[in-house]
Enzyme design. Structure first.
Site, PDB file in Angstrom:
ATOM      1  N   LYS A   1     -40.150  -7.596 -34.803  1.00 30.54           N
ATOM      2  CA  LYS A   1     -40.614  -6.368 -34.142  1.00 30.54           C
ATOM      3  C   LYS A   1     -42.049  -6.545 -33.643  1.00 30.54           C
ATOM      4  O   LYS A   1     -42.427  -7.635 -33.195  1.00 30.54           O
ATOM      5  CB  LYS A   1     -40.442  -5.168 -35.079  1.00 30.54           C
ATOM      6  CG  LYS A   1     -38.995  -5.012 -35.579  1.00 30.54           C
ATOM      7  CD  LYS A   1     -38.753  -3.697 -36.259  1.00 30.54           C
ATOM      8  CE  LYS A   1     -37.302  -3.609 -36.713  1.00 30.54           C
ATOM      9  NZ  LYS A   1     -36.977  -2.302 -37.302  1.00 30.54           N
TER      10      LYS A   1
ATOM     11  N   ASN B   1     -35.880 -10.176 -37.173  1.00 29.83           N
ATOM     12  CA  ASN B   1     -36.475  -9.410 -36.079  1.00 29.83           C
ATOM     13  C   ASN B   1     -37.882  -9.018 -36.505  1.00 29.83           C
ATOM     14  O   ASN B   1     -38.066  -8.117 -37.327  1.00 29.83           O
ATOM     15  CB  ASN B   1     -35.625  -8.171 -35.796  1.00 29.83           C
ATOM     16  CG  ASN B   1     -36.221  -7.287 -34.715  1.00 29.83           C
ATOM     17  OD1 ASN B   1     -37.168  -7.679 -34.027  1.00 29.83           O
ATOM     18  ND2 ASN B   1     -35.682  -6.082 -34.570  1.00 29.83           N
TER      19      ASN B   1
ATOM     20  N   GLU C   1     -26.119  -1.944 -37.246  1.00 31.77           N
ATOM     21  CA  GLU C   1     -27.314  -1.433 -37.911  1.00 31.77           C
ATOM     22  C   GLU C   1     -27.262   0.090 -37.968  1.00 31.77           C
ATOM     23  O   GLU C   1     -27.559   0.760 -36.970  1.00 31.77           O
ATOM     24  CB  GLU C   1     -28.578  -1.870 -37.153  1.00 31.77           C
ATOM     25  CG  GLU C   1     -28.861  -3.349 -37.221  1.00 31.77           C
ATOM     26  CD  GLU C   1     -30.320  -3.646 -36.907  1.00 31.77           C
ATOM     27  OE1 GLU C   1     -30.948  -4.340 -37.701  1.00 31.77           O
ATOM     28  OE2 GLU C   1     -30.828  -3.150 -35.899  1.00 31.77           O
TER      29      GLU C   1
ATOM     30  N   SER D   1     -32.332  -2.543 -43.957  1.00 35.25           N
ATOM     31  CA  SER D   1     -32.938  -2.711 -45.280  1.00 35.25           C
ATOM     32  C   SER D   1     -32.242  -3.794 -46.099  1.00 35.25           C
ATOM     33  O   SER D   1     -32.018  -3.637 -47.301  1.00 35.25           O
ATOM     34  CB  SER D   1     -32.962  -1.377 -46.038  1.00 35.25           C
ATOM     35  OG  SER D   1     -33.755  -0.424 -45.360  1.00 35.25           O
TER      36      SER D   1
ATOM     37  N   GLU E   1     -34.297   1.104 -31.615  1.00 36.22           N
ATOM     38  CA  GLU E   1     -35.656   1.466 -31.201  1.00 36.22           C
ATOM     39  C   GLU E   1     -35.816   1.373 -29.686  1.00 36.22           C
ATOM     40  O   GLU E   1     -36.534   2.179 -29.085  1.00 36.22           O
ATOM     41  CB  GLU E   1     -36.662   0.561 -31.933  1.00 36.22           C
ATOM     42  CG  GLU E   1     -36.709   0.862 -33.427  1.00 36.22           C
ATOM     43  CD  GLU E   1     -37.256  -0.270 -34.277  1.00 36.22           C
ATOM     44  OE1 GLU E   1     -37.251  -0.112 -35.503  1.00 36.22           O
ATOM     45  OE2 GLU E   1     -37.676  -1.304 -33.722  1.00 36.22           O
TER      46      GLU E   1
ATOM     47  N   HIS F   1     -31.168  -2.652 -29.514  1.00 35.16           N
ATOM     48  CA  HIS F   1     -31.702  -2.169 -30.786  1.00 35.16           C
ATOM     49  C   HIS F   1     -31.971  -0.672 -30.691  1.00 35.16           C
ATOM     50  O   HIS F   1     -32.372  -0.168 -29.640  1.00 35.16           O
ATOM     51  CB  HIS F   1     -32.979  -2.916 -31.150  1.00 35.16           C
ATOM     52  CG  HIS F   1     -33.395  -2.730 -32.575  1.00 35.16           C
ATOM     53  ND1 HIS F   1     -34.051  -1.604 -33.009  1.00 35.16           N
ATOM     54  CD2 HIS F   1     -33.226  -3.517 -33.668  1.00 35.16           C
ATOM     55  CE1 HIS F   1     -34.288  -1.717 -34.308  1.00 35.16           C
ATOM     56  NE2 HIS F   1     -33.791  -2.863 -34.734  1.00 35.16           N
TER      57      HIS F   1
END
Length: 255
Positions: A11, A9, A167, A212, A97, A95
């Site tokens: 982003k 991803n 996630e 991470s 975000e 996601h």
């Protein structure tokens, strides 16, 4: 037998020069690597460039979002048909975000999931809990709620040929990561929740870990029986590092 998927991803990162360098590097690094599916999700304005660079590659093309309409007066949105026109197959939805910065609800994410399936694309459904929810012991309840928005509106069979990406929000871009055993425990619990609806679907659905993931911890994560690859953020912007993660998934599959 589930086939792991390692997906990058990107982003809000990229330039024409970066896309060329990164994808050429990945094509070279991953040539001949088998036993793992690899995908990248660049920003949509680089899809045409990425499609050309991946024309003779096994790397799959994806992206980071989709609208719930294929045409119309929806300024700034991107349709499933447009994504298919550029060869994209794996589309990230839900996601954290997007959920936080764009106030996307579980129900709206479920609508996107259904729309992607209707259009023959593969949803990569992100689920996961915040640091506060984790500390409160609410991890599974949060993940179950996010999954149930899809299952209860579309049936558990909708998860066939889809991907789930667990996630933990507290581990995204923070440098913190769940231990391999902690990640395995949550993955197993997520799979068990799906199995409460259908053991067959649960046994087949790919559940990635994201948060991470790096070359240094990938092998330990992928050795766990319920972790089927990774959704990779920052480390996906480095060809050698991302390729090392994909190779670790392929090696774990062999083992």
């Amino acid at each position: 037998m589930r086939r792991p998927l390692v997906m990058g991803n990107w982003k809000l990162n990229g330039s024409k020069a970066m896309v060329t360098e990164l994808l050429n590097g990945l094509n070279a690094e991953l040539k001949g690597v088998e036993g793992v599916d690899v995908a990248v999700a660049p920003p949509v304005m680089y899809l045409a460039q990425a499609e050309q660079l991946l024309a003779d590659s096994a790397i799959k093309l994806g992206t980071q979002n989709v609208d719930t309409h294929n045409s119309g007066a929806f300024t700034g949105d991107i349709s499933a048909e447009m994504l298919k026109d550029f060869g994209a197959t794996h589309i990230i939805i839900g996601h954290s975000e997007r959920r936080e910065y764009h106030q996307e609800s579980d129900e709206f994410v479920a609508q996107k999931f259904a729309f992607l399936k209707e259009n023959g694309l593969t949803p990569v459904l992100c689920i996961g809990e915040s640091d506060a929810q984790n500390e409160a012991g609410e991890t599974l309840a949060v993940c179950a709620r996010q999954l149930d928005a899809v299952i209860q509106s579309q049936g558990v069979e909708a998860l066939n040929d889809a991907v789930i990406a667990y996630e933990p929000i507290w581990a995204i871009g923070t440098g913190k990561a769940a231990t391999a055993q902690q990640a395995q425990d949550i993955h197993a619990a997520i799979r068990k929740h799906i199995a409460s609806y259908s053991e067959d679907v649960a046994s087949k659905v790919v559940i990635q870990y994201g948060g991470s993931v790096k070359a240094g911890n990938a092998a330990e994560l992928f050795a766990m029986p319920d972790i089927d690859g990774a959704l990779v953020g920052g480390a996906a912007l480095d060809a050698a590092g991302f390729a090392a993660i994909a190779k670790a998934a392929a090696e774990a599959k062999k083992a």
